[in-house]
Scaffold this active site. Structure first.
Site, PDB file in Angstrom:
ATOM      1  N   HIS A 117       0.816  -1.220   0.000  1.00  0.00           N
ATOM      2  CA  HIS A 117       0.000   0.000   0.000  1.00  0.00           C
ATOM      3  C   HIS A 117       0.848   1.269   0.000  1.00  0.00           C
ATOM      4  O   HIS A 117       0.327   2.358   0.231  1.00  0.00           O
ATOM      5  CB  HIS A 117      -0.951   0.000   1.203  1.00  0.00           C
ATOM      6  CG  HIS A 117      -1.984  -1.080   1.140  1.00  0.00           C
ATOM      7  ND1 HIS A 117      -2.582  -1.613   2.269  1.00  0.00           N
ATOM      8  CD2 HIS A 117      -2.532  -1.730   0.081  1.00  0.00           C
ATOM      9  CE1 HIS A 117      -3.441  -2.546   1.901  1.00  0.00           C
ATOM     10  NE2 HIS A 117      -3.429  -2.634   0.587  1.00  0.00           N
ATOM     11  N   SER A 185      -5.909  -9.087  10.189  1.00  0.00           N
ATOM     12  CA  SER A 185      -7.125  -9.904  10.182  1.00  0.00           C
ATOM     13  C   SER A 185      -7.295 -10.625   8.859  1.00  0.00           C
ATOM     14  O   SER A 185      -8.122 -11.520   8.735  1.00  0.00           O
ATOM     15  CB  SER A 185      -8.347  -9.021  10.459  1.00  0.00           C
ATOM     16  OG  SER A 185      -8.457  -8.024   9.452  1.00  0.00           O
ATOM     17  N   VAL A 226       4.967 -10.432  19.454  1.00  0.00           N
ATOM     18  CA  VAL A 226       6.229 -10.025  20.084  1.00  0.00           C
ATOM     19  C   VAL A 226       6.824 -11.196  20.854  1.00  0.00           C
ATOM     20  O   VAL A 226       8.018 -11.515  20.734  1.00  0.00           O
ATOM     21  CB  VAL A 226       6.016  -8.809  21.003  1.00  0.00           C
ATOM     22  CG1 VAL A 226       7.233  -8.591  21.901  1.00  0.00           C
ATOM     23  CG2 VAL A 226       5.754  -7.556  20.181  1.00  0.00           C
TER      24      VAL A 226
END
EC number: 2.3.1.286
Length: 234
Positions: A117, A185, A226
Site C-alpha cells: 500500500h 485480520s 512479540v
C-alpha cells in the site's frame, strides 16, 4: 514440544519464507492500528473517506492535515517482529509483503520488501513528479520549487495497487515453502487474495493473539507476535 515451539522451529528451518503482515506488527512500536477497539476507524467516523482519493481531490488541505495528525509517527522504531523478519531477509531466506505504510521495515533494513500500500515517507510533487524529503512535507503540503501539491506515495481508497508491487508479491509467494501471516485480520483485498498465488506445497502459519477464521488450510499459532518472535533464533 509445544505448538508454539514447533512453529518457531518450522520458521527457523524454512528456506523461502514469505511474511504477510499488517498493522498489528507496528502497534508494539506505538503506531495505532485501524480496525481494533482503539483503532483509527473506530476512533474516527468516516476515516475511510478521509483516506480516499475523493477527499484528497475535494479537500487537499484537510487531507494533508488529517494525514499529518493521524498517520505520521516519525519517532517510532522497529520492534522485535520487524527486526527478526528483516534479519531473515538479510540471510536470503525470507521476503516481506506488508500492508503497512509506516516505513518501519525500511528502517529495519528489510532486504526483500513489498510495501503493498505504499510508504508515507516517500513523498512526491503531483505537479513535477520530483521526490521530496518527508520532513519538508510535514512543514508544508506545497513544493518549494514549483508550488505543486505534495502527497505521499500511498494507495488511497479509490486508487489501484501498483502493478509492480502485485507482480513482486506474486513472485515471492510462488517461491515460498512457508507463508507466515502476522498482525492482520487478513480481510482487506486485494492483499488477502495474494495468498491464492502461493506455492501449493507451502505451509501457512498465522500468528495472532486472537484466533483467525481463514478460508484455506493453515496452522494457527495463538500467541502475541512479540512473544513469538522473541523466541525465534535467527
Amino acid at each position: 514440544m509445544s505448538d508454539i515451539t514447533a512453529a518457531q522451529t518450522t520458521l527457523q528451518q524454512a528456506q523461502h519464507i514469505v511474511f504477510m503482515t499488517g498493522a498489528g506488527v507496528s502497534t508494539p512500536s506505538g503506531i495505532p492500528d485501524y480496525r481494533s477497539k482503539n483503532g483509527l476507524y473506530t476512533e474516527h467516523h468516516n476515516a475511510e473517506y478521509y483516506l480516499s482519493h475523493a477527499f484528497l481531490a475535494e479537500h487537499p488541505l484537510e487531507f494533508y492535515q488529517y494525514l499529518q495528525s493521524n498517520l505520521y509517527y516519525p519517532d517510532a522504531q522497529p520492534n522485535v517482529i520487524h527486526q527478526k523478519m528483516a534479519a531473515l531477509t538479510q540471510q536470503g531466506r525470507a521476503s516481506v509483503i506488508t500492508q503497512n505504510i509506516d516505513n518501519l521495515y525500511g528502517v529495519a533494513k528489510t532486504a526483500q520488501l513489498v510495501e503493498f500500500h505504499g510508504n508515507l515517507y516517500q513523498v512526491y510533487c503531483t505537479k513535477c513528479g520530483q521526490h521530496v524529503d518527508w520532513h519538508e512535507y510535514l512543514k508544508s503540503p506545497y513544493h518549494q520549487t514549483d508550488h505543486g501539491y505534495l502527497r505521499p506515495n500511498v494507495v488511497l481508497y479509490d486508487e489501484g495497487i501498483a502493478s509492480a508491487n502485485i507482480e513482486r508479491a506474486v513472485q515471492y509467494l510462488q517461491q515460498a515453502d512457508l507463508v507466515v501471516i502476522c498482525g492482520t485480520s487478513f480481510r482487506v483485498y486485494p492483499f488477502a487474495g495474494l495468498i491464492d498465488y502461493r506455492n501449493p506445497k507451502a505451509q501457512v502459519l498465522a500468528i495472532n493473539a486472537e484466533p483467525l477464521q481463514l478460508p484455506f488450510a493453515f496452522t494457527m499459532v495463538q500467541q502475541d507476535a512479540v512473544d513469538f518472535f522473541e523466541g525465534v533464533q535467527v
